[in-house]
Design an enzyme around this catalytic site. Sequence first.
Site, PDB file in Angstrom:
ATOM      1  CE  LYS A  21      70.333   0.603  43.767  1.00 16.61           C
ATOM      2  NZ  LYS A  21      71.609   0.845  44.481  1.00 16.61           N
ATOM      3  CG  HIS A  81      78.257   4.809  46.479  1.00 20.90           C
ATOM      4  ND1 HIS A  81      79.249   4.641  45.535  1.00 20.90           N
ATOM      5  CD2 HIS A  81      77.271   5.508  45.862  1.00 20.90           C
ATOM      6  CE1 HIS A  81      78.866   5.202  44.404  1.00 20.90           C
ATOM      7  NE2 HIS A  81      77.672   5.742  44.570  1.00 20.90           N
ATOM      8  CG  HIS A  88      75.572   6.991  50.728  1.00 22.44           C
ATOM      9  ND1 HIS A  88      75.219   5.708  50.396  1.00 22.44           N
ATOM     10  CD2 HIS A  88      75.362   7.732  49.613  1.00 22.44           C
ATOM     11  CE1 HIS A  88      74.802   5.689  49.131  1.00 22.44           C
ATOM     12  NE2 HIS A  88      74.888   6.904  48.640  1.00 22.44           N
ATOM     13  CD  GLU A 105      72.334  -2.317  46.148  1.00 25.13           C
ATOM     14  OE1 GLU A 105      72.166  -1.461  45.259  1.00 25.13           O
ATOM     15  OE2 GLU A 105      72.563  -2.049  47.325  1.00 25.13           O
ATOM     16  CE  LYS A 119      73.223   1.439  37.400  1.00 27.32           C
ATOM     17  NZ  LYS A 119      72.866   2.661  38.092  1.00 27.32           N
ATOM     18  NE  ARG A 167      71.452  -1.645  40.945  1.00 27.72           N
ATOM     19  CZ  ARG A 167      70.417  -1.152  40.298  1.00 27.72           C
ATOM     20  NH1 ARG A 167      69.456  -1.954  39.899  1.00 27.72           N
ATOM     21  NH2 ARG A 167      70.332   0.142  40.033  1.00 27.72           N
ATOM     22  CG  ASN A 181      76.018   0.316  46.607  1.00 24.30           C
ATOM     23  OD1 ASN A 181      75.490   1.205  45.939  1.00 24.30           O
ATOM     24  ND2 ASN A 181      75.358  -0.734  47.059  1.00 24.30           N
TER      25      ASN A 181
HETATM   26  P1  NAD Z   1      71.227  17.065  39.929  1.00 22.19           P
HETATM   27  O1  NAD Z   1      70.096  16.348  39.348  1.00 22.19           O
HETATM   28  O2  NAD Z   1      70.987  17.833  41.184  1.00 22.19           O
HETATM   29  O3  NAD Z   1      71.830  18.025  38.824  1.00 22.19           O
HETATM   30  C1  NAD Z   1      72.934  18.839  39.158  1.00 22.19           C
HETATM   31  C2  NAD Z   1      72.776  20.271  38.691  1.00 22.19           C
HETATM   32  O4  NAD Z   1      73.020  20.323  37.286  1.00 22.19           O
HETATM   33  C3  NAD Z   1      71.381  20.853  38.891  1.00 22.19           C
HETATM   34  O5  NAD Z   1      71.480  22.162  39.339  1.00 22.19           O
HETATM   35  C4  NAD Z   1      70.785  20.821  37.489  1.00 22.19           C
HETATM   36  O6  NAD Z   1      69.835  21.763  37.256  1.00 22.19           O
HETATM   37  C5  NAD Z   1      72.001  21.080  36.644  1.00 22.19           C
HETATM   38  N1  NAD Z   1      71.890  20.587  35.265  1.00 22.19           N
HETATM   39  C6  NAD Z   1      71.334  19.426  34.842  1.00 22.19           C
HETATM   40  N2  NAD Z   1      71.542  19.260  33.551  1.00 22.19           N
HETATM   41  C7  NAD Z   1      72.212  20.351  33.112  1.00 22.19           C
HETATM   42  C8  NAD Z   1      72.726  20.760  31.859  1.00 22.19           C
HETATM   43  N3  NAD Z   1      72.621  19.976  30.774  1.00 22.19           N
HETATM   44  N4  NAD Z   1      73.378  21.940  31.771  1.00 22.19           N
HETATM   45  C9  NAD Z   1      73.528  22.725  32.870  1.00 22.19           C
HETATM   46  N5  NAD Z   1      73.093  22.388  34.094  1.00 22.19           N
HETATM   47  C10 NAD Z   1      72.422  21.212  34.208  1.00 22.19           C
HETATM   48  O7  NAD Z   1      72.456  16.106  40.282  1.00 22.19           O
HETATM   49  P2  NAD Z   1      73.025  14.779  39.614  1.00 22.19           P
HETATM   50  O8  NAD Z   1      74.434  14.741  40.012  1.00 22.19           O
HETATM   51  O9  NAD Z   1      72.633  14.650  38.205  1.00 22.19           O
HETATM   52  O10 NAD Z   1      72.228  13.634  40.406  1.00 22.19           O
HETATM   53  C11 NAD Z   1      72.353  13.464  41.795  1.00 22.19           C
HETATM   54  C12 NAD Z   1      71.167  12.652  42.264  1.00 22.19           C
HETATM   55  O11 NAD Z   1      71.202  11.389  41.620  1.00 22.19           O
HETATM   56  C13 NAD Z   1      71.150  12.389  43.754  1.00 22.19           C
HETATM   57  O12 NAD Z   1      69.845  12.590  44.231  1.00 22.19           O
HETATM   58  C14 NAD Z   1      71.508  10.912  43.858  1.00 22.19           C
HETATM   59  O13 NAD Z   1      70.911  10.291  44.980  1.00 22.19           O
HETATM   60  C15 NAD Z   1      70.929  10.376  42.577  1.00 22.19           C
HETATM   61  N6  NAD Z   1      71.545   9.126  42.091  1.00 22.19           N
HETATM   62  C16 NAD Z   1      70.716   8.123  41.749  1.00 22.19           C
HETATM   63  C17 NAD Z   1      71.249   6.945  41.256  1.00 22.19           C
HETATM   64  C18 NAD Z   1      70.308   5.849  40.831  1.00 22.19           C
HETATM   65  O14 NAD Z   1      70.785   4.760  40.530  1.00 22.19           O
HETATM   66  N7  NAD Z   1      69.027   6.121  40.746  1.00 22.19           N
HETATM   67  C19 NAD Z   1      72.626   6.805  41.088  1.00 22.19           C
HETATM   68  C20 NAD Z   1      73.460   7.870  41.454  1.00 22.19           C
HETATM   69  C21 NAD Z   1      72.898   9.044  41.953  1.00 22.19           C
HETATM   70  N1  GLY Z   2      74.045   3.707  41.602  1.00 17.56           N
HETATM   71  C1  GLY Z   2      74.113   2.389  42.126  1.00 17.56           C
HETATM   72  C2  GLY Z   2      73.124   1.478  41.511  1.00 17.56           C
HETATM   73  O1  GLY Z   2      72.462   1.808  40.547  1.00 17.56           O
HETATM   74  O2  GLY Z   2      72.994   0.382  41.988  1.00 17.56           O
END
Ligand code: NAD
Ligand code: GLY
Length: 355
Positions: free
Chosen positions: A139, A249, A253, A238, A228, A242, A246
Site C-alpha cells: 500500500k 482502524h 482514523h 483488499e 500479514k 485483507r 483494518n
Molecule cells: P513516521 O514515518 O512518521 O516515523 C516516526 C518518527 O520516527 C519520525 O520522526 C522518524 O523520523 C522517526 N524515526 C524513524 N526511524 C527512526 C529510528 N530508527 N530511530 C529514531 N527515530 C526514527 O511514522 P511511522 O509510525 O513509521 O509510520 C506512520 C505512517 O505509516 C503513516 O503515514 C501511516 O499512514 C503509514 N502506514 C502505512 C501502512 C501501509 O500499509 N502502507 C500501514 C500502516 C501505516
Molecule cells: N495496514 C493495513 C494493510 O496493509 O492492509
Amino acid sequence: MANINVKISRSEKTYPIYIEKDDITNLKLKITQSLRSDKYLVVISEKVEKIYGKILGFSKDEKFVLKDGEKEKNFENYKKIINKAMEKGLKRNDSIIAIGGGVTGDLAGFAAATYMRGIDYIQVPTTLLACVDSSVGGKVAIDTKAGKNLVGCFYQPKSVFINLNFLKTLDERQYKTGLGEVVKYIFIEKNCKCQVNFSNFMSENTGKILSRDLNVLEKMIEICIKLKVSVIEQDEEEQGLRKILNFGHTYAHALENLTRYNKYTHGEAVVKGIKFAFNLAEKRSLIDKNYRYFADDILGKFNFTEIPDYPKDKILQIMKMDKKNYSSKITFILPVDYSTVEEFSLYEDEIFPSR
Ligand code: NAD
Ligand code: GLY
C-alpha cells in the site's frame, strides 16, 4: 536471520523480506547488490539521516532527505522526488530506496509506483510500525487536504530489508506506536490461518519486548510479517480478507482526523480503536465478558497511552466519510471469538444507541 518470501497470487509477483541484526555498515552493499542496475535514488527520513547517514554511506547526491512528520507525505514532496529522479536520469530498470518509517516508505513507494509507470523500490523500514506493517503489502500513498492516503495504489516492493539495530534509537513513544500495530495481530490471528499462538508469545515475552531484546523482537517481527503475508498473498487489493488488517482502524482514523493528525500517533489511535471495537462487540453480544477481560488484560501489559473518549457526534461524522464504507452504514472489523474478527456494516444508532 529470517527470510520470508512473499508470493502474490493475483500477479504472480514474489519478493523477499530479510530480517536481520547485522552491522548497519553492511546494509548498503547488500541492498545495492540486489538491484537490477547501479542507478538509484535514496529517499531517507531526516532523523534517520542524522543518526545513520554516515554509517549507511550513501553519498549526498544519491539522496533525497525527507523532513519528518505526517504532513510531509504530500504532493509537494512527491513532485520533488520525481524531479530528483528525472535529474538523476533514472530509467525503468533503476530503483528508489526508501529508508525510514511509514511516511517515507509510503511516499517513496508511491513515487516509484508512478515514475515511468513504475520502477523498483526497496523498503528499509526503520520504525517498528514500518517493520511489522507499512513496509510489507504494497500500500503506497500520499495524503491530501481532504484526508490521509487518498491518492495511492497497490505496488509491491522489490525487496524489504529489516535491520533490527535501527529500533534501538526509536523514542519510547514511536516504539509503543509500533506495538499498537503489533498487538492488533493477537486479535486477528485465526483469520490469517497461521498457527503461531501469538497471544501466548506476547504474554510470555512482555518484559523482553518492552526492553527491546533484539532476539525476541526478531521473532515478534517475523511472526507479525508471516501473519500479514498470509493475508496479502490471498488478497492483495483488499477485496475481502485483507480488510481484517483494518481491525481498530475505523475509530482510529476518525480520531486521528478529528485531532488533526498531530495529537496522537497512528499506533496510539489504533489501540484506542481496538478498545472501541471490543466495547462495541460486547454491547452487540458478539463476544462474552471473558474475552473482553482477556483483551483488556493483554493491552494493559503494554502500558499504552490512555486516550479519553471524544464526542460521539464528531467521531460519527468523520466515520461516515471513511473510504471503507459502501453505503450510509459504517464498516467495522469486530471481534467475534478469540483471535477471530468479522466485518460488520452498522447504522449510527447501532454504534452509539441513543438511549
Ligand atoms: P513516521 O514515518 O512518521 O516515523 C516516526 C518518527 O520516527 C519520525 O520522526 C522518524 O523520523 C522517526 N524515526 C524513524 N526511524 C527512526 C529510528 N530508527 N530511530 C529514531 N527515530 C526514527 O511514522 P511511522 O509510525 O513509521 O509510520 C506512520 C505512517 O505509516 C503513516 O503515514 C501511516 O499512514 C503509514 N502506514 C502505512 C501502512 C501501509 O500499509 N502502507 C500501514 C500502516 C501505516
Ligand atoms: N495496514 C493495513 C494493510 O496493509 O492492509
